[in-house]
Design a protein around this motif. Sequence first.
Motif, PDB file in Angstrom:
ATOM      1  N   ALA A 148       2.700   8.773  -4.666  1.00 41.68           N
ATOM      2  CA  ALA A 148       3.102   7.406  -4.447  1.00 41.68           C
ATOM      3  C   ALA A 148       2.824   6.609  -5.156  1.00 41.68           C
ATOM      4  O   ALA A 148       3.074   5.279  -5.720  1.00 41.68           O
ATOM      5  CB  ALA A 148       3.011   7.399  -3.607  1.00 41.68           C
ATOM      6  N   GLY A 149       1.792   5.919  -5.561  1.00 42.74           N
ATOM      7  CA  GLY A 149       0.898   5.679  -6.370  1.00 42.74           C
ATOM      8  C   GLY A 149       0.811   5.258  -7.593  1.00 42.74           C
ATOM      9  O   GLY A 149       0.056   4.595  -8.177  1.00 42.74           O
ATOM     10  N   GLU A 150       1.301   6.311  -8.468  1.00 45.12           N
ATOM     11  CA  GLU A 150       0.869   6.590  -9.368  1.00 45.12           C
ATOM     12  C   GLU A 150       2.238   6.018 -10.626  1.00 45.12           C
ATOM     13  O   GLU A 150       3.335   5.945  -9.572  1.00 45.12           O
ATOM     14  CB  GLU A 150       1.113   8.704 -10.031  1.00 45.12           C
ATOM     15  CG  GLU A 150       0.308   8.943  -9.028  1.00 45.12           C
ATOM     16  CD  GLU A 150       0.136  10.751  -9.528  1.00 45.12           C
ATOM     17  OE1 GLU A 150       1.221  10.760 -10.586  1.00 45.12           O
ATOM     18  OE2 GLU A 150      -0.875  11.464  -9.071  1.00 45.12           O
ATOM     19  N   ASN A 188       0.937  -1.656  -0.184  1.00 46.21           N
ATOM     20  CA  ASN A 188       0.398  -0.192  -0.314  1.00 46.21           C
ATOM     21  C   ASN A 188       0.672   1.310   0.166  1.00 46.21           C
ATOM     22  O   ASN A 188       1.206   2.198   0.870  1.00 46.21           O
ATOM     23  CB  ASN A 188      -0.978  -0.408   1.179  1.00 46.21           C
ATOM     24  CG  ASN A 188      -1.681  -0.716   1.120  1.00 46.21           C
ATOM     25  OD1 ASN A 188      -3.177  -0.908   0.537  1.00 46.21           O
ATOM     26  ND2 ASN A 188      -1.667  -2.581   2.134  1.00 46.21           N
ATOM     27  N   PRO A 189       1.799   1.751  -1.101  1.00 48.14           N
ATOM     28  CA  PRO A 189       2.473   2.474  -1.169  1.00 48.14           C
ATOM     29  C   PRO A 189       2.137   3.576  -1.071  1.00 48.14           C
ATOM     30  O   PRO A 189       2.517   4.845  -0.126  1.00 48.14           O
ATOM     31  CB  PRO A 189       3.026   2.542  -2.983  1.00 48.14           C
ATOM     32  CG  PRO A 189       1.675   2.130  -3.551  1.00 48.14           C
ATOM     33  CD  PRO A 189       1.335   0.778  -2.464  1.00 48.14           C
ATOM     34  N   VAL A 190       0.707   4.560  -0.829  1.00 48.02           N
ATOM     35  CA  VAL A 190      -0.046   5.596  -1.106  1.00 48.02           C
ATOM     36  C   VAL A 190       0.157   5.713   0.773  1.00 48.02           C
ATOM     37  O   VAL A 190       0.440   6.850   1.263  1.00 48.02           O
ATOM     38  CB  VAL A 190      -1.852   5.800  -1.362  1.00 48.02           C
ATOM     39  CG1 VAL A 190      -1.590   6.975  -0.799  1.00 48.02           C
ATOM     40  CG2 VAL A 190      -1.008   5.825  -3.403  1.00 48.02           C
ATOM     41  N   ALA A 191      -0.720   4.727   1.344  1.00 45.23           N
ATOM     42  CA  ALA A 191      -1.019   5.516   2.771  1.00 45.23           C
ATOM     43  C   ALA A 191       0.217   5.173   3.282  1.00 45.23           C
ATOM     44  O   ALA A 191       0.903   5.753   4.656  1.00 45.23           O
ATOM     45  CB  ALA A 191      -1.715   3.583   2.941  1.00 45.23           C
ATOM     46  N   LYS A 192       1.556   3.871   3.110  1.00 43.42           N
ATOM     47  CA  LYS A 192       2.715   4.282   3.193  1.00 43.42           C
ATOM     48  C   LYS A 192       3.227   5.823   4.027  1.00 43.42           C
ATOM     49  O   LYS A 192       4.267   5.761   4.272  1.00 43.42           O
ATOM     50  CB  LYS A 192       3.876   2.717   2.711  1.00 43.42           C
ATOM     51  CG  LYS A 192       5.639   3.030   3.464  1.00 43.42           C
ATOM     52  CD  LYS A 192       6.200   2.246   2.542  1.00 43.42           C
ATOM     53  CE  LYS A 192       7.581   2.082   2.943  1.00 43.42           C
ATOM     54  NZ  LYS A 192       7.603   3.338   2.678  1.00 43.42           N
ATOM     55  N   ARG A 193       3.083   6.327   2.169  1.00 45.66           N
ATOM     56  CA  ARG A 193       4.127   7.754   2.186  1.00 45.66           C
ATOM     57  C   ARG A 193       3.117   8.330   3.105  1.00 45.66           C
ATOM     58  O   ARG A 193       3.343   9.456   4.034  1.00 45.66           O
ATOM     59  CB  ARG A 193       3.979   8.136   1.335  1.00 45.66           C
ATOM     60  CG  ARG A 193       4.813   9.059   0.714  1.00 45.66           C
ATOM     61  CD  ARG A 193       6.296   8.962   0.841  1.00 45.66           C
ATOM     62  NE  ARG A 193       6.245  10.245   0.806  1.00 45.66           N
ATOM     63  CZ  ARG A 193       7.384  10.842   1.238  1.00 45.66           C
ATOM     64  NH1 ARG A 193       7.846  10.040   2.394  1.00 45.66           N
ATOM     65  NH2 ARG A 193       8.223  12.211   1.106  1.00 45.66           N
TER      66      ARG A 193
END
Length: 343
Positions: A341-343, A282-287
Amino acid sequence: MNLQFWSKSSLIPTVVSLIMALTGCSLTVPSASNLSPEEVTIRSAHSTWLDEIFQTEVVNIGLEQLGYQIAPVQRLEYPGIYLSLANGNLDYSVIYYSASHNSMFDRAGGDEKIQKLGVLVPIATRGYQIDKKTAEEYGITNLGQLQDESLARLFDWDGDGKANLAGCNPGWGCASIINHHLEVYGLQEKVEQEQGVYEALLNDEITRYQEGKPVLFYAYNPHWISAILRPDIDTIWLEVPFTSLPKNQGLSEAETSFNGKNTGFPGGAQEIVVNPEFAATNPVAKRWLELVEFSLEDMNEISLQIKEGENSPEKISLLAEEWVQENQEQFDRWIAEAKAAGE
């Protein structure tokens, strides 16, 4: 009930339901890296510390704006939170305090099982404070000066000839450090640590200060005490003669010094910790979790508002919404960076 008449397909849901009831946990499918935030439900927990409720609320407001679903937040003891993160039963928590939580973190599996992300609250000072008026009138800058009986008696409010130092709850780590300091600095006959409920001890110190009396107490940031008795304005941090901690912790003077003063205690930041699989998928949440941060001043003020009555879950939720509104520009920048981060 005769299970021989049940088919496998009808038995499985019942067994799963039984497991869920017994464990008190909901079963979730691990997030895949190609899932959008809308397809992910995030699970978090905090302790009974009310400041953590506020922090978790702010973090979850951002996660919701990013499109994630938020499961009801659990309230657990610290060891249970670390174990739940390590076992994949939670996704994140705001509760890692370095370095006081190191042992719990390690017992739960350490870096292999739990990942540390952003610094939620920066490194803060811990140590001894006295009122600025007394410090300037008598030239007191160091705890070791209380070996002078005439100086120690300035802080004697029970009439036994010793300075009364408002300390920590019995069992807290700071209580043992204070006792260790009194021993190694040769102060056992001149200073005594008052132990009890920390908040009550501080309230007594505030009353004395307001009456114009000298005060001597242990303090840490963030905490509401610094929003009432303000360091460098109402109080000063005392230095210690040298760095010494129990259990051979082996810290250097540099590790217990802040703004040029050796306060005798190591500083500690508050960090967010996550389940590594959750962070990886979950890169968006992580960032987002890496970016969120509160200043010491903000947390001191929030802590004071909670102390003064804004202490129900509903009121703390409103405090979180107000903080977001007051910091909207910065909050929106964090949201945009997390989305990227999710792109």
